[in-house]
Structures are given as structure tokens and as C-alpha cells.
Scaffold this active site. Structure first.
Site, PDB file in Angstrom:
ATOM      1  N   PHE A   1       4.904  61.774  63.545  1.00  0.00           N
ATOM      2  CA  PHE A   1       6.280  61.530  62.795  1.00  0.00           C
ATOM      3  C   PHE A   1       6.346  63.090  61.996  1.00  0.00           C
ATOM      4  O   PHE A   1       5.828  63.454  61.384  1.00  0.00           O
ATOM      5  CB  PHE A   1       6.239  60.185  61.960  1.00  0.00           C
ATOM      6  CG  PHE A   1       7.289  60.093  61.195  1.00  0.00           C
ATOM      7  CD1 PHE A   1       8.230  59.164  61.458  1.00  0.00           C
ATOM      8  CD2 PHE A   1       7.492  60.472  59.821  1.00  0.00           C
ATOM      9  CE1 PHE A   1       9.448  59.051  60.728  1.00  0.00           C
ATOM     10  CE2 PHE A   1       8.580  60.464  59.102  1.00  0.00           C
ATOM     11  CZ  PHE A   1       9.760  59.720  59.512  1.00  0.00           C
TER      12      PHE A   1
ATOM     13  N   GLY B   1       8.125  60.882  45.025  1.00  0.00           N
ATOM     14  CA  GLY B   1       7.891  61.785  46.076  1.00  0.00           C
ATOM     15  C   GLY B   1       7.772  61.109  47.569  1.00  0.00           C
ATOM     16  O   GLY B   1       7.274  62.021  48.521  1.00  0.00           O
TER      17      GLY B   1
ATOM     18  N   ASP C   1       9.527  56.153  38.520  1.00  0.00           N
ATOM     19  CA  ASP C   1       8.744  56.450  39.527  1.00  0.00           C
ATOM     20  C   ASP C   1       8.827  55.274  40.654  1.00  0.00           C
ATOM     21  O   ASP C   1       9.212  53.906  40.064  1.00  0.00           O
ATOM     22  CB  ASP C   1       7.196  56.593  39.382  1.00  0.00           C
ATOM     23  CG  ASP C   1       6.295  56.790  40.662  1.00  0.00           C
ATOM     24  OD1 ASP C   1       6.895  57.438  41.474  1.00  0.00           O
ATOM     25  OD2 ASP C   1       5.196  56.285  40.921  1.00  0.00           O
TER      26      ASP C   1
ATOM     27  N   ARG D   1      11.710  47.651  55.443  1.00  0.00           N
ATOM     28  CA  ARG D   1      11.709  48.845  56.167  1.00  0.00           C
ATOM     29  C   ARG D   1      11.590  48.707  57.570  1.00  0.00           C
ATOM     30  O   ARG D   1      10.712  48.204  58.271  1.00  0.00           O
ATOM     31  CB  ARG D   1      10.562  49.591  55.602  1.00  0.00           C
ATOM     32  CG  ARG D   1      10.618  49.719  53.960  1.00  0.00           C
ATOM     33  CD  ARG D   1       9.200  49.967  53.621  1.00  0.00           C
ATOM     34  NE  ARG D   1       8.727  51.358  53.850  1.00  0.00           N
ATOM     35  CZ  ARG D   1       8.124  52.059  52.964  1.00  0.00           C
ATOM     36  NH1 ARG D   1       7.766  51.577  51.938  1.00  0.00           N
ATOM     37  NH2 ARG D   1       7.295  53.286  53.076  1.00  0.00           N
TER      38      ARG D   1
END
Length: 1127
Positions: A581, A747, A416, A666
Site C-alpha cells: 500500500f 500523523g 490528537d 473505514r
């Protein structure tokens, strides 16, 4: 291959492509070998499943109508709202455990052998020599299973006994989670787990919405905004829910956690009120309420909830080593049968030969030693204890003690992302303005610029309240003037603090009850009492950073925002439009109008007046102040690929985005565009018209918004870091060097997953990354797979939706290509998709897989893998409790695999083969003895000698092999490449097994023939002499097998030798040949003679010395890799 076929191939039916991979796999499995090895088990399992399906037919799931607060009106019976992770109940425990034990050939064989001793004609020894070891194995297994089952029961009971408030006509009552029914109105407080799937009816939050945490369901730690049904939210009081006649029509229970379709209907109004329900109106079980108090009506319970439907049933895991030993025991059984048939044949099939055949089977039954399972099970317990006591990996817990060797055989690691590789803590790291860049060590300069800017603006504005910025000039007429750094920083910080979906929340000072529960509570608006809520942790990190440099978001609702400047003044902005978004647009935007700059005392007065007048103060201010001259600004931020075509020409954006991405940051590009009142009014009319369109609404809305997204002013580039767990990079590097292929299943969004893959060095800097584009059909999947096939040595990044399409049509081809990649990243994966990927790897590669995660959404993946590892982290203990091994940090997996995995596998392989050697050598001696005595089916060693041989005489030295190690822990960690040899299974194979068989035959023959030749004049003492030589040989063989001596090994050797010598005086009745027929007993004086001692020594030396010589020569001429490193 189908991937390279022409377009004509698409004319075939889809079913052909759907069944192709399965057909290939089944073709490989079918055949005589499959039937002999696994076919009988497959047929038995199929029959059992068929019977179970007949006895327990699954109820068909249907859509349902749920009346508010009226469980008795439910048309059908729904499952209880209880969580059950137990494998057995009171009635199935003993049959279930016995089945799990006797489905293995080894245990079933011993059961048959032990039962045969009840037949007088077949009895060849005492019952305890067979039933005592078998009973011990079963007792240990049942005790261990009972303890595990009781712990599961306690955990389930704790969850099912949690109390919740249930709303009834008579008020609130406390109910257990397991007693909640469909139709109940349940009140869930802040930070409380939602017990079942519900439709959100009402909240204490005045906005009619709340945030929930879904990390235990989908692995995302972003808070999700949920909206209450407007009809029930508008009701004046809580008790009015029972004064209306309303129901919810819900679709049938489904596995998809991201969608829901339903309707809310109120019948007692004229006309009836109908509201459409979607995913934003639901509260799924196992999520946590993050803000306010909520009330919902239960629609799904128990096994029909989304969280349970996304959790697979735990399976009983069997280690690869156990399966290999099971195959070897089958080979030994065939050898046993062949040897017995040879003996009967040499007898000439005289008399009742079939009885003699069975007696020979019993005599040679020690070829397959029952002590094998006892030693291995005890060894596994020792390995687990060593893992938990290792000071280098504190907090490690072994929950499944049957598969420690799996840690040394892993080829695929599926991990994960959030909370496993990362700490899930976003930190603002970089602000780039094009000509100047600010990092963590220069943030004080930004703070100084922001403070100076607002001080200057305040002095320029004087005492009037005109606006937060100087009046703007028309862009068309004013010449372009290069802005100062201070001005550019001020605009960038203001854009960041305005363009987001963050809501500041203030904790209530005291709890409120009764009718005022859903009224606004007294709140403390101090900085210490403020927390931020958002659907993305990146958003929160940006707003927290602006607060640290002096510009603070203090209030927000659906229509307005208030910011506090470094001097304490409050800037007010009206939110005209918000563009959220989406994964398609990869950007978000907001249009705001400057309202009024006011002091904190004025804001406090507004709050006071709004409460006195029971009005919303932002709306009241909107009516009081004239905003016709206030400026309107369109702010937008997003990914660089989406923003590059939108912003004005520049020469630095692409380069700096690349630099930040290489640092693992990011990135977000921030831009703005000033709008005149006429421009905005024109946009608003077109936007409203597009939203009312019934055809192609989304396309028309997007087209209107894009009309604004032109020639926007580039303000800045931000870099946010999702902090990695400690030592993630060196740990992943170590695992790669060990030959383990790592797949990241998350996810999270594609961009985020790609960024973390690079920053964690899951994808090395020299490797290319192939992002698998979105595919929705077989044709698109075919073309994209062909494009991917042409890439070499590149990491694959694919989304869950595209993965589903590829697996539907090209399962075999996709897995084959993906397995060739150095790394694979799967984003937007559901829990069931994670488990399916694990299963596919097991089926297509036949290699051992390991899954590691820390959230409830990882449980299915952990349980499906051959070895599941859970991390006890911020997302709770659900993954840790469901895993086979639990660790505190991701970096601990390196030592767990390299050291403990290696030792567990190597030790178990040596222990298993040595125990089989111990049985083979005594069976060889029995065969020689029987052949000398005219193939008589008479046992060589009687009663306690056989039990003592496998226990007190040799057990301690043999079991001490669990302390052996071929490589020091430091060496195993320094050279992870040594791990590659383990995955090839060379420590336990048919080759090594045959070597041990030859050793056993050689030593057994030497011991027996040596005793017969050297002691011809004292023939009656052959048993005592051969047994003594046998014990000495076994002790020397243990010493030969050991690679690193431990002081307990020396103690075990001396203890066993002492036990044997001291027992000679008490066991003289067992040392005669065929006690009944020959009547000979041991002469105590005989064993003290020099003749006895030197002849026993001679036999022992002849049986062991050649093996010592061979071992020495092999180490000198062809040493293993770890010996080269050690030297």
C-alpha cells in the site's frame, strides 16, 4: 489580498511572499504602546539571548563515520545520551526563579518599595510591613518551583538509569542509558525502549527483520517493519561482529523522522562490501521493539537523536489573567505617581519636595497591594485541589498550578486523533456482498457458510490433495452462472485472509541465551499463543475477523502463507508478488498460487523435518510438490476512489461506501482476478524488466501493475470501525456549542483522519469537507487557496506537506482562511508541525489555545499551547507528564473547561479586583487624611494596623471568594453556551476595573469625611472610628460580591469580625492620630458607648447601602444570562 491577484504576481521573488506575513504582524506590534507595554521586556530578552548565544555557540552538526563497537575511533565529541527536562541546575535555580518573579512589574515594584525602607529619610513604617508579604510570596514560589524541579529530576533519573546490554569483545556488559556512546553495540530486548538512534545490524528473527512500535515518536500505533543490514545478519555468531572491520557513514543529525541516508561498508572483505542504508535500517530512540531481540550500532545520542530534536523546550506559561492584572497594576502605578505629584504640587514644592514626592509614593503604595499575588497564588492552589478531588473526573492531575484560569478562556482546541479521540482498537463491523450485508449480529451466518463450504470441498476432493478449490473453468468459454451466497462468502473471506501484510507471531516457550540466541526458538503454534503483527491495525482487524469466522492465518514468511480451515486442514499458498500500500496508489495487491491442502499433523511434521535438516520448510515443499496445474489469483483491496475504476461495472459500490462512511466505518473494496500461467509469466517478465530500469523506474513499474488491474471481479466491501473514546461525540458537540473551534492534528493517513472526523462528529453531517489537494509549489498553493476561498462553511482537510508549502508562501492568508472554518483536520503532521500550528494560531489570532494528546509526539504541541492537557493512555505517560493538566479520558475535558475553567476564571477575576479595591479604598482615605492635614506625608494607620488590615481582619472573607460560583455545575454543563461570555474577558476588563475604582473612591471618601464630620468634638479618635467603619465596610462588600453562599464564607466573616473586636483591647496604642505628634491613645470606654456604635453604623450604611440598591436594580432590569437560566 494576494490570493486574488492575477498570475502576474508570480513574477515577484519568493522572499517577498515569505516575509509578507511577518512584516504585517510586526507593523501591528510596533509603536509607542508596544514599547511602553512590552518593548522594554523584548529588548532585555533579546540582549540576554544574544549573550547566551555568544557564551554557548551551537556546535555545527556534521555527517559522521561510526566504527562498529569502537567508540574511541569517533573523530568528534558527541553529546551524552541523557534526557534532561529540568529548567534549572544548582547554580541557576535561585537567579532563574527570581528573574521569573521580578520580570513582572508588580513584584519588581514591591521590591523597590521594600528596599526604600532601608533609607532612614524615606522610612514611614516597620520593615516587616513590607518585607514579610514579599518574603512570603517568594518563599511559596521557590518552594513550589523546587518541588516541580525535583520531580522532573527524579523522572529524568529513572529514564537515564535504565540498564541495557552492551556487546564488547569480552562479552555482554550492563550499561546505563546515559552512558551509551556513539559506536556502541547495544542489545535491545522485546518490549524494551530503544535508548538512542541506531542502525539495525542483527535480529533474533530468522527473516532478518523485526517490528517496532513508534507511537511515542510519530503517534502512529501501526507497527513498522525494520530490516537488518544483510551483511551483519548473515554472520554465523554474535561475536563475529568484532571479527570484521566495518563502519557506518551516517548523514548529519536531522529533524525528519521519516528519512535517513547512509552507507554500511565492510573493509576486510575482497572486494569491500558496500550496502546502502535507508529509513528501514534505522531504529530511532524512544521507539519500542515489538518482536525478537535486536542489535544496533549507535549513531546519534542525546540531543542529536530524532526524538529530542522533535521536542521543543518547555516554556514558562503565564496566564492571560496574570497579564491583564499586570497591565492594570501599571495603570494603578501611573495613578499613584499622578496622585503623589498632585500632593507635592498642592504643597507648593516647598523644602526637599523630591523627598516628599517619594514619601507620598510610599504612603499611597497600597494602591498596588502585594497581597494580590499572595491571594491569587493561594487561590490557584485551591482550584487545582478542587479539580483533583472532583469525583466526576477521577484521575485528574494538575501539574502546572499557575494557569487554571486559562481553562476558562480557550477559543481553539487542538487535539490528537489516535488514542485521544479514538481507543485505537479496530473492530470489523460490516461485510457487504452487493445483494446482502452482514453486521455484528449476523457474523455467525458467515461462520456457518465458511464451515459448510470447506466441508463440501473436502468431500468433493475425497482423499486426493489437488488444491484448495475446485479446478477453475476458462472464463472465456464458460457461461456466467450466478454464484450462491455461500460461494461468494467463501471467496470474499479467502480474499481478505490472503490480501494483507500481516505476520502471525508465536511467543517463545522459554528464553534462549548464548550462541542459540539468534537461532529459531521453540514455539507454540496454538491459537492461544498467536498474535498478529502488521503495519496497520486495520489489517490486523481483518485477519482477526477471518479467524473468528473459521479461516485462520497460521504462518507466513516472505514467500508463502498457510491458512487453517474450520476442520483443521492447512491450505498452503505461494506468494508470487506483493504490491504494498502507498499513499499515492491507495491500494495493495498480492498474487498467490494455490499449493497444497494438508492436515495439521503434516504441517507439524514439516516443521520437525525443517528443523532437523536446518532448512526452511516452505521452500522445501515448493521443490517437492508439482504446482504446474495450481491456479494463480491476483487479489487486490483499497479505497473506493482507487478501486472503482478497476472493478467490473456494478450499481451498488458507490452508494454502500457512502452509507458506511456516514456510519464512521473505514471501508475497503476487495476484488480478484484469475490468471493463467501464460498471463502470469508474461507479467513477471515485464515486471522484472521494469524494476531493473534506471530511468523512471516507479512509473514503469506502476504501468506494468496497472496492466493487470482491469475488469477485476468485485468480491465484497468491508467496514472496520476505530472505536471512539467514551462520549467523544457529545463532548465535541458541547465544546462546539461553547464556541471552541476544534482542530485535529494527526500523523495518520488522510483517509483515516477524514473518516474519524466524520464518525466523531467533529465535522457535522450537514457540513461539506474540502480536501486540500497535494501542492508542491507556490503556484499550486495559490490556485488551491483561491479554490478553497470560494467555499463557505466547510471543514478543511489538509496534509502536512501541503501545509508546509502554504505556510512558506501564504502564511497569513492560509491561517486567516483556516480560522474561518468550523473544523480543520491536519493529517501526516510531524511533532514540530503540530507545535508550529499552535504557535501560528497564537500569533495570528491572539486567542488562547489548548492542545490535548496522549503520545510522545504530542509533547511539543502540548508545551507550545497556552494550556496543555495530557491523556494517560495506551501510548504511555509521556504526554501526561509534560502537560499542565492530566486527565484519564477525553470526555473529562468537558467538565474541566465548562465547570472548573469557568469557576477558576470568575473567582480569580473577582478576587483580584476585590484585593485591588481593598488597597484603593485605604489609599483614598490616606489621600483625604493628608489633604486635611495640610498635605503632610504622615501615615494614617501605623504598623500592625496596615498588616492586620490585609491579613487577619479581611483575609479570610476575601479569600473565601474562591468558593463562590455564579452557576451550578449542572447548569454549566447543560448550557455550554455560557462559556462564550468568558472568552470575551468581561469579568476582568478596564470597564470593570474602573467601576471598582469609582466604588473605592466613593467609599474611601465617605469613610474618611464621615469620620471627620461626625466626630469633630472627638477628633483624636478619628483613626479608631474610621478603621472600624473600614473593616465593617469590607466585610459587607464581600457579602455584596458573593453570588452563592458557602458555609465557610459565613464562618470567615464571623471569624474576622471576632478577631477585630477582640484585638481592640490589645492594640490601643495604634489607634491615635499620629501617635508621636498628638500623643492620643484609644479610650476603651469610648468604643462601648451608644454614640460610637450608631455613628460607626451610620458611616458604614452610607458607604454600602447605595451599592446594594444598585446591585438589586441591575439584577432586576438587566440580569446576566446565567441569572435568566437559574430563574
Amino acid at each position: 489580498m494576494p490570493l486574488m491577484m492575477s498570475e502576474e504576481g508570480f513574477e515577484n521573488e519568493e522572499s517577498d511572499y515569505h516575509t509578507l506575513p511577518r512584516a504585517r504582524i510586526m507593523q501591528r506590534k510596533r509603536g509607542l504602546e508596544w514599547f511602553v507595554c512590552d518593548g522594554w521586556k523584548f529588548l532585555c530578552t533579546s540582549c540576554c539571548d544574544w549573550l547566551i548565544n555568544i557564551c554557548q555557540r551551537k556546535k555545527e552538526l556534521k555527517a559522521r563515520t561510526v566504527w562498529l563497537g569502537c567508540p574511541e575511533k569517533c573523530e568528534e565529541k558527541h553529546p551524552r545520551n541523557s534526557i534532561k527536562n529540568q529548567k534549572y541546575n544548582v547554580f541557576t535555580f535561585i537567579p532563574g526563579v527570581l528573574y521569573e518573579q521580578f520580570k513582572f512589574f508588580l513584584n519588581l515594584y514591591f521590591l523597590v518599595i521594600s528596599c526604600s525602607q532601608f533609607v532612614p529619610a524615606l522610612k514611614i513604617g516597620y520593615l516587616y510591613t513590607y518585607w514579610a508579604p514579599l518574603g512570603f510570596v517568594l518563599a511559596v514560589t521557590m518552594t513550589r518551583e523546587a518541588i516541580d524541579e525535583f520531580r522532573r529530576f527524579q523522572r529524568d533519573k529513572e529514564v537515564n538509569s535504565q540498564l541495557y546490554s552492551k556487546l564488547t569483545v569480552r562479552g555482554k556488559v550492563q550499561v546505563k542509558s546515559s552512558d551509551i556512546q556513539v559506536g556502541d553495540l547495544i542489545i535491545v530486548e522485546k518490549n524494551q525502549r530503544i535508548p538512542s538512534d541506531m542502525v539495525f545490524l542483527r535480529t533474533s528473527e530468522k527473516a532478518g527483520s523485526c517490528f517496532i512500535r513508534t507511537d511515542q515518536l510519530d503517534g502512529e500505533t501501526d507497527w513498522k517493519l525494520k530490516v537488518a543490514v544483510s551483511c551483519t545478519q548473515r554472520l554465523p555468531a554474535l561475536g563475529d561482529l568484532f571479527s570484521i572491520s566495518a563502519y557506518v557513514h551516517a548523514q548529519k543529525p536531522q529533524i525528519d523522522i521519516h528519512s535517513f541516508e547512509g552507507t554500511f561498508t565492510r573493509e576486510d572483505s575482497d572486494p569491500p562490501i558496500h550496502e546502502s542504508l535507508s529509513i528501514e535500517n534505522t531504529l530511532w530512540a524512544s521507539t519500542i521493539v515489538a518482536s525478537g531481540t535486536v542489535i544496533g550500532v549507535v549513531i546519534y545520542t542525546g540531543k542529536e537523536t530524532r526524538s529530542v530534536m522533535n521536542t521543543s523546550n518547555p516554556k514558562n506559561k503565564v496566564g492571560l489573567l496574570d497579564l491583564e492584572l499586570n497591565r492594570l497594576t501599571k495603570a494603578l502605578f501611573l495613578a499613584l505617581v499622578a496622585l503623589s505629584v498632585v500632593m507635592v504640587t498642592l504643597q507648593g514644592f516647598v523644602g526637599p519636595w523630591y523627598r516628599n514626592l517619594f514619601r507620598f509614593l510610599l504612603l499611597f503604595s497600597y494602591i498596588i497591594p502585594i497581597s494580590l499575588r499572595v491571594n491569587l497564588d493561594m487561590g490557584k492552589a485551591v482550584y487545582g485541589w478542587m479539580m483533583m478531588k472532583d469525583e466526576n473526573i477521577p484521575g485528574t492531575v494538575v501539574r502546572t498550578s499557575t494557569i487554571p484560569e486559562e481553562l476558562g478562556r480557550l477559543v481553539y482546541l487542538l487535539t490528537d486523533k489516535t488514542g485521544t479521540l479514538t481507543q485505537n482498537e479496530m473492530i470489523f463491523k460490516r461485510l457487504h456482498l452487493g445483494t446482502v450485508s452482514y453486521g455484528a449480529d449476523t457474523m455467525d451466518e458467515i461462520q456457518s457458510h465458511v464451515r459448510d463450504s470447506y466441508s463440501q470441498m473436502q468431500s468433493q476432493a475425497g482423499g486426493n490433495n489437488t488444491g484448495s478449490t475446485p479446478p477453475r473453468k476458462a472464463q472465456s468459454s464458460a457461461p456466467k452462472v450466478r454464484k450462491s451466497v455461500s460461494s461468494r462468502i467463501h471467496e470474499a473471506v479467502k480474499a481478505i485472509v490472503l490480501c494483507h501484510n500481516v505476520t502471525p507471531v508465536y511467543e517463545s516457550r522459554a528464553g534462549v541465551t548464548g550462541e542459540t540466541e539468534f537461532a529459531e526458538a521453540d514455539q507454540d503454534f496454538s491459537d492461544e499463543n498467536r498474535t498478529y503483527q502488521a503495519s496497520s491495525p486495520d489489517e490486523v482487524a481483518l485477519v482477526q475477523w477471518t479467524e473468528s469466522v473459521g479461516l485462520t492465518l497460521v504462518s507466513r514468511d516472505l514467500t508463502s502463507m498457510q491458512l487453517k480451515t474450520p476442520s483443521g486442514q492447512v491450505l498452503s499458498f505461494c506468494i508470487l508478488q506483493l504490491f504494498p500500500f502507498t499513499s499515492e496508489s491507495k491500494r495493495m495487491g498480492v498474487i498467490v498460487r494455490v499449493r497444497l491442502r494438508r492436515g495439521c499433523h503434516a504441517m507439524a511434521l514439516d516443521i520437525l523435518f525443517s528443523r532437523l535438516l536446518d532448512t526452511d520448510f516452505p521452500q522445501r515443499k515448493l521443490n517437492i510438490y508439482d504446482e504446474s496445474t495450481a491456479e494463480i489469483t491476483f487479489y487486490m483491496k483499497g479505497a473506493d476512489v482507487a478501486m472503482s475504476p478497476i472493478v467490473q461495472y456494478n450499481d451498488w459500490l458507490e452508494e454502500e461506501c457512502g452509507n458506511m462512511a456516514r456510519e464512521g466505518l473505514r471501508t475497503l473494496v476487495v476484488a480478484k482476478k484469475a490468471l493463467t500461467e501464460e498471463q502470469y509469466q508474461d507479467f513477471e517478465s515485464r515486471y522484472t524488466q521494469a524494476k531493473l530500469s534506471m530511468h523512471d523506474r516507479s512509473l514503469k513499474v506502476a504501468a506494468v501493475v496497472e496492466s493487470l488491474e482491469r475488469e477485476m471481479e468485485l468480491l465484497c466491501l468491508t467496514g472496520v470501525e476505530d472505536q471512539l473514546q467514551a462520549d467523544v461525540r457529545p463532548t465535541l458537540e458541547m465544546l462546539r456549542n461553547a464556541g471552541i473551534k476544534i482542530w485535529m492534528l494527526t500523523g495518520d493517513k488522510l483517509e483515516t483522519a477524514t473518516c474519524i472526523a466524520k464518525s466523531s462528529h467533529l465535522v457535522s453531517r450537514t457540513q461539506d469537507t474540502h480536501i486540500f489537494r497535494q501542492v508542491t509549489s507556490r503556484g499550486e498553493a495559490h490556485l488551491e487557496l483561491n479554490a478553497f476561498r470560494r467555499k463557505h462553511d466547510c471543514a478543511l482537510v489538509i496534509s502536512g506537506d501541503s501545509l508546509e508549502v502554504c505556510l512558506k508562501y501564504y502564511e497569513h492568508e492560509f491561517v486567516e482562511l483556516a480560522c474561518q472554518c468550523p473544523a480543520v483536520v491536519c493529517c501526516r503532521c510531524s511533532p514540530t508541525q503540530k507545535a508550529r500550528i499552535v504557535t501560528l494560531l497564537q500569533q495570528h489570532t491572539g486567542r488562547r489555545t489548548c492542545a490535548i494528546g496522549d503520545g510522545g509526539n504530542d509533547v511539543s504541541m502540548i508545551q507550545a499551547a497556552d494550556c496543555g492537557i495530557g491523556i494517560e493512555g495506551k501510548e504511555g505517560k509521556q504526554a501526561s507528564l509534560a502537560a499542565d493538566f492530566s486527565i484519564a479520558q477525553f470526555r473529562h475535558i468537558g467538565r474541566l473547561l465548562m465547570v472548573h475553567g469557568r469557576n477558576s476564571y470568575k473567582r480569580s477575576a473577582a478576587l483580584g479586583q476585590f484585593v485591588m479595591h481593598r488597597g484603593l479604598i485605604i489609599s483614598t482615605m490616606q489621600a483625604v487624611f493628608s489633604s486635611v492635614f495640610y498635605f503632610a506625608s504622615v501615615p494614617l494607620y501605623q504598623g500592625f494596623l496596615m498588616v492586620g488590615y490585609a491579613t487577619i481582619y479581611t483575609m479570610f472573607p476575601v479569600f473565601s471568594l474562591v468558593l463562590d460560583q455564579d452557576v451550578k455545575p449542572e447548569m454549566a454543563m447543560l448550557y455550554p453556551e455560557l462559556y462564550k461570555d468568558l472568552t470575551k474577558g468581561r469579568s476582568l476588563s478596564f470597564k470593570t476595573f474602573l467601576i471598582w475604582v469609582l466604588i473605592s473612591i466613593y467609599q474611601g471618601g465617605i469613610l474618611m469625611y464621615g469620620a471627620l464630620v461626625l466626630f469633630e468634638s472627638e477628633f483624636v479618635h478619628v483613626v479608631a472610628i474610621s478603621f472600624t467603619a473600614l473593616i465593617l465596610t469590607e466585610l459587607l462588600m464581600v457579602a455584596l460580591t458573593v453570588r452563592t453562599w458557602h458555609w465557610l464564607m459565613v464562618v470567615a466573616e464571623l471569624l474576622s469580625l471576632g478577631c477585630y473586636v477582640s484585638s481592640l483591647a490589645f492594640l490601643n496604642e495604634y489607634f491615635g492620630i499620629g501617635r508621636v505628634s498628638f500623643g492620643a491613645f484609644l479610650d476603651v470606654a469610648f468604643i462601648t458607648t451608644v454614640t460610637f456604635l450608631w455613628k460607626v453604623s451610620a458611616i458604614t450604611v452610607v458607604s454600602c447601602l447605595p451599592l446594594y440598591v444598585l446591585k438589586y436594580l441591575r439584577r432586576k432590569l438587566s440580569p446576566p444570562s446565567y441569572c435568566k437560566l437559574a430563574s
